[in-house]
Scaffold this motif. Structure first.
Motif, PDB file in Angstrom:
ATOM      1  N   LYS A 170       0.851  -1.192   0.000  1.00 10.36           N
ATOM      2  CA  LYS A 170       0.000   0.000   0.000  1.00 10.36           C
ATOM      3  C   LYS A 170       0.882   1.237   0.000  1.00 10.36           C
ATOM      4  CE  LYS A 170      -4.044  -2.039   0.801  1.00 10.36           C
ATOM      5  NZ  LYS A 170      -5.143  -2.026  -0.128  1.00 10.36           N
ATOM      6  N   LEU A 171       0.502   2.224  -0.792  1.00 13.90           N
ATOM      7  CA  LEU A 171       1.140   3.528  -0.778  1.00 13.90           C
ATOM      8  C   LEU A 171       0.382   4.394   0.217  1.00 13.90           C
ATOM      9  CD1 LEU A 171       3.029   5.705  -1.990  1.00 13.90           C
ATOM     10  CD2 LEU A 171       1.218   6.149  -3.675  1.00 13.90           C
ATOM     11  N   ILE A 172       1.077   4.988   1.153  1.00  9.03           N
ATOM     12  CA  ILE A 172       0.427   5.823   2.160  1.00  9.03           C
ATOM     13  C   ILE A 172       0.097   7.177   1.531  1.00  9.03           C
ATOM     14  CG2 ILE A 172       0.576   6.802   4.471  1.00  9.03           C
ATOM     15  CD1 ILE A 172       0.617   3.665   4.265  1.00  9.03           C
ATOM     16  N   LYS A 173      -1.201   7.486   1.521  1.00 10.67           N
ATOM     17  CA  LYS A 173      -1.721   8.705   0.907  1.00 10.67           C
ATOM     18  C   LYS A 173      -2.287   9.631   1.986  1.00 10.67           C
ATOM     19  CE  LYS A 173      -4.410   6.207  -1.415  1.00 10.67           C
ATOM     20  NZ  LYS A 173      -4.923   5.023  -1.946  1.00 10.67           N
ATOM     21  N   PRO A 174      -2.587  10.867   1.649  1.00  7.97           N
ATOM     22  CA  PRO A 174      -3.092  11.805   2.663  1.00  7.97           C
ATOM     23  C   PRO A 174      -4.321  11.296   3.421  1.00  7.97           C
ATOM     24  CG  PRO A 174      -2.513  13.002   0.676  1.00  7.97           C
ATOM     25  CD  PRO A 174      -2.371  11.530   0.353  1.00  7.97           C
ATOM     26  N   GLU A 175      -5.221  10.601   2.748  1.00  6.22           N
ATOM     27  CA  GLU A 175      -6.432  10.112   3.413  1.00  6.22           C
ATOM     28  C   GLU A 175      -6.161   8.971   4.401  1.00  6.22           C
ATOM     29  OE1 GLU A 175      -6.588   8.354  -0.866  1.00  6.22           O
ATOM     30  OE2 GLU A 175      -6.000  10.233   0.059  1.00  6.22           O
ATOM     31  N   ASP A 176      -4.937   8.433   4.412  1.00  7.14           N
ATOM     32  CA  ASP A 176      -4.561   7.346   5.327  1.00  7.14           C
ATOM     33  C   ASP A 176      -3.931   7.855   6.623  1.00  7.14           C
ATOM     34  OD1 ASP A 176      -5.299   5.513   3.285  1.00  7.14           O
ATOM     35  OD2 ASP A 176      -3.310   5.740   2.383  1.00  7.14           O
ATOM     36  N   LEU A 177      -3.802   9.179   6.768  1.00  6.76           N
ATOM     37  CA  LEU A 177      -3.095   9.759   7.906  1.00  6.76           C
ATOM     38  C   LEU A 177      -4.031  10.175   9.025  1.00  6.76           C
ATOM     39  CD1 LEU A 177      -0.612  12.077   5.967  1.00  6.76           C
ATOM     40  CD2 LEU A 177      -0.282   9.682   6.665  1.00  6.76           C
ATOM     41  N   ASN A 178      -3.479  10.213  10.237  1.00  5.73           N
ATOM     42  CA  ASN A 178      -4.216  10.726  11.396  1.00  5.73           C
ATOM     43  C   ASN A 178      -3.900  12.212  11.580  1.00  5.73           C
ATOM     44  OD1 ASN A 178      -1.691  10.905  12.691  1.00  5.73           O
ATOM     45  ND2 ASN A 178      -1.939   8.934  13.706  1.00  5.73           N
ATOM     46  N   ALA A 179      -4.383  12.798  12.656  1.00  6.17           N
ATOM     47  CA  ALA A 179      -4.176  14.229  12.908  1.00  6.17           C
ATOM     48  C   ALA A 179      -2.708  14.584  13.129  1.00  6.17           C
ATOM     49  CB  ALA A 179      -5.004  14.668  14.102  1.00  6.17           C
ATOM     50  N   SER A 180      -1.882  13.588  13.456  1.00  2.07           N
ATOM     51  CA  SER A 180      -0.450  13.829  13.668  1.00  2.07           C
ATOM     52  C   SER A 180       0.370  13.674  12.392  1.00  2.07           C
ATOM     53  CB  SER A 180       0.092  12.865  14.725  1.00  2.07           C
ATOM     54  OG  SER A 180      -0.570  13.081  15.952  1.00  2.07           O
ATOM     55  N   GLY A 181      -0.298  13.331  11.293  1.00  2.00           N
ATOM     56  CA  GLY A 181       0.411  13.196  10.023  1.00  2.00           C
ATOM     57  C   GLY A 181       1.089  11.850   9.837  1.00  2.00           C
ATOM     58  N   THR A 182       0.722  10.873  10.660  1.00  2.00           N
ATOM     59  CA  THR A 182       1.266   9.526  10.496  1.00  2.00           C
ATOM     60  C   THR A 182       0.122   8.572  10.157  1.00  2.00           C
ATOM     61  OG1 THR A 182       1.073   9.057  12.859  1.00  2.00           O
ATOM     62  CG2 THR A 182       3.194   9.933  12.082  1.00  2.00           C
ATOM     63  N   LEU A 183       0.471   7.362   9.799  1.00  2.00           N
ATOM     64  CA  LEU A 183      -0.516   6.371   9.381  1.00  2.00           C
ATOM     65  C   LEU A 183      -1.576   6.153  10.455  1.00  2.00           C
ATOM     66  CD1 LEU A 183      -1.464   4.215   7.361  1.00  2.00           C
ATOM     67  CD2 LEU A 183       0.187   2.641   8.406  1.00  2.00           C
ATOM     68  N   PHE A 184      -2.839   6.293  10.069  1.00  2.00           N
ATOM     69  CA  PHE A 184      -3.979   6.084  10.963  1.00  2.00           C
ATOM     70  C   PHE A 184      -4.145   4.590  11.219  1.00  2.00           C
ATOM     71  CE2 PHE A 184      -8.751   5.596  11.190  1.00  2.00           C
ATOM     72  CZ  PHE A 184      -8.866   6.009  12.502  1.00  2.00           C
ATOM     73  N   GLY A 185      -4.172   4.201  12.480  1.00  2.00           N
ATOM     74  CA  GLY A 185      -4.287   2.790  12.845  1.00  2.00           C
ATOM     75  C   GLY A 185      -5.511   2.120  12.261  1.00  2.00           C
ATOM     76  N   GLY A 186      -6.623   2.821  12.192  1.00  2.00           N
ATOM     77  CA  GLY A 186      -7.847   2.253  11.641  1.00  2.00           C
ATOM     78  C   GLY A 186      -7.707   1.874  10.179  1.00  2.00           C
ATOM     79  N   SER A 187      -6.972   2.674   9.425  1.00  2.00           N
ATOM     80  CA  SER A 187      -6.748   2.356   8.009  1.00  2.00           C
ATOM     81  C   SER A 187      -5.960   1.063   7.857  1.00  2.00           C
ATOM     82  CB  SER A 187      -5.986   3.492   7.308  1.00  2.00           C
ATOM     83  OG  SER A 187      -6.756   4.652   7.239  1.00  2.00           O
ATOM     84  N   VAL A 188      -4.859   0.967   8.582  1.00  2.00           N
ATOM     85  CA  VAL A 188      -4.016  -0.221   8.445  1.00  2.00           C
ATOM     86  C   VAL A 188      -4.724  -1.465   8.983  1.00  2.00           C
ATOM     87  CG1 VAL A 188      -2.637   0.010  10.556  1.00  2.00           C
ATOM     88  CG2 VAL A 188      -1.634  -1.062   8.556  1.00  2.00           C
ATOM     89  N   LEU A 189      -5.527  -1.327  10.027  1.00  2.00           N
ATOM     90  CA  LEU A 189      -6.266  -2.485  10.543  1.00  2.00           C
ATOM     91  C   LEU A 189      -7.314  -2.959   9.539  1.00  2.00           C
ATOM     92  CD1 LEU A 189      -6.603  -1.570  14.302  1.00  2.00           C
ATOM     93  CD2 LEU A 189      -5.173  -3.357  13.275  1.00  2.00           C
TER      94      LEU A 189
END
Length: 122
Positions: free
Chosen positions: A7-26
């Motif tokens: 997976k390519l990490i895109k802006p919609e995959d990020l949390n408020a801190s600018g890192t990968l949102f756990g919910g997306s990866v789960l």
């Protein structure tokens, strides 16, 4: 462990801190695990029964490419247990580890049914 998808990490995959949102990866793990188990059993109609602790080891940022790996741990009569690791494609840093995800094969009546598989499939 074999890594099956990226997976390519895109802006919609990020949390408020600018890192990968756990919910997306789960969500990606859940989908990949279901595909992996369906391929291992050669049949569908499975449900997730149990998942051990989800260990968030590190994170990813926009533009990173991650890999999702699966490995069979064991087969039960109607269940299959796998493990999962998500890592950064290039530096191999582990992002998430899950030691056990248990799936159960269901019959047409919605109850556990033997799957008849005892060895991992390729």
């Amino acid at each position: 462990m074999r890594f099956y998808s990226r997976k390519l990490i895109k802006p919609e995959d990020l949390n408020a801190s600018g890192t990968l949102f756990g919910g997306s990866v789960l969500s990606w793990i859940d989908e990949e695990a279901a595909i992996y188990v369906t391929c291992q059993l050669g049949k569908g109609n499975i449900v997730t029964k149990y998942m051990t602790e989800i260990d968030f080891v590190s994170s990813a940022r926009i533009g990173d490419i991650i890999e999702i790996g699966m490995e069979t741990v064991s087969f039960g009569k109607s269940s299959i247990t796998i493990r999962c690791e998500v890592r950064n494609k290039f530096n191999k840093d582990t992002i998430i580890k899950i030691d056990k995800i248990v799936f159960v094969h269901l019959g047409e009546d919605g109850r556990p049914e033997p799957h008849g598989v005892s060895e991992p499939q390729n």
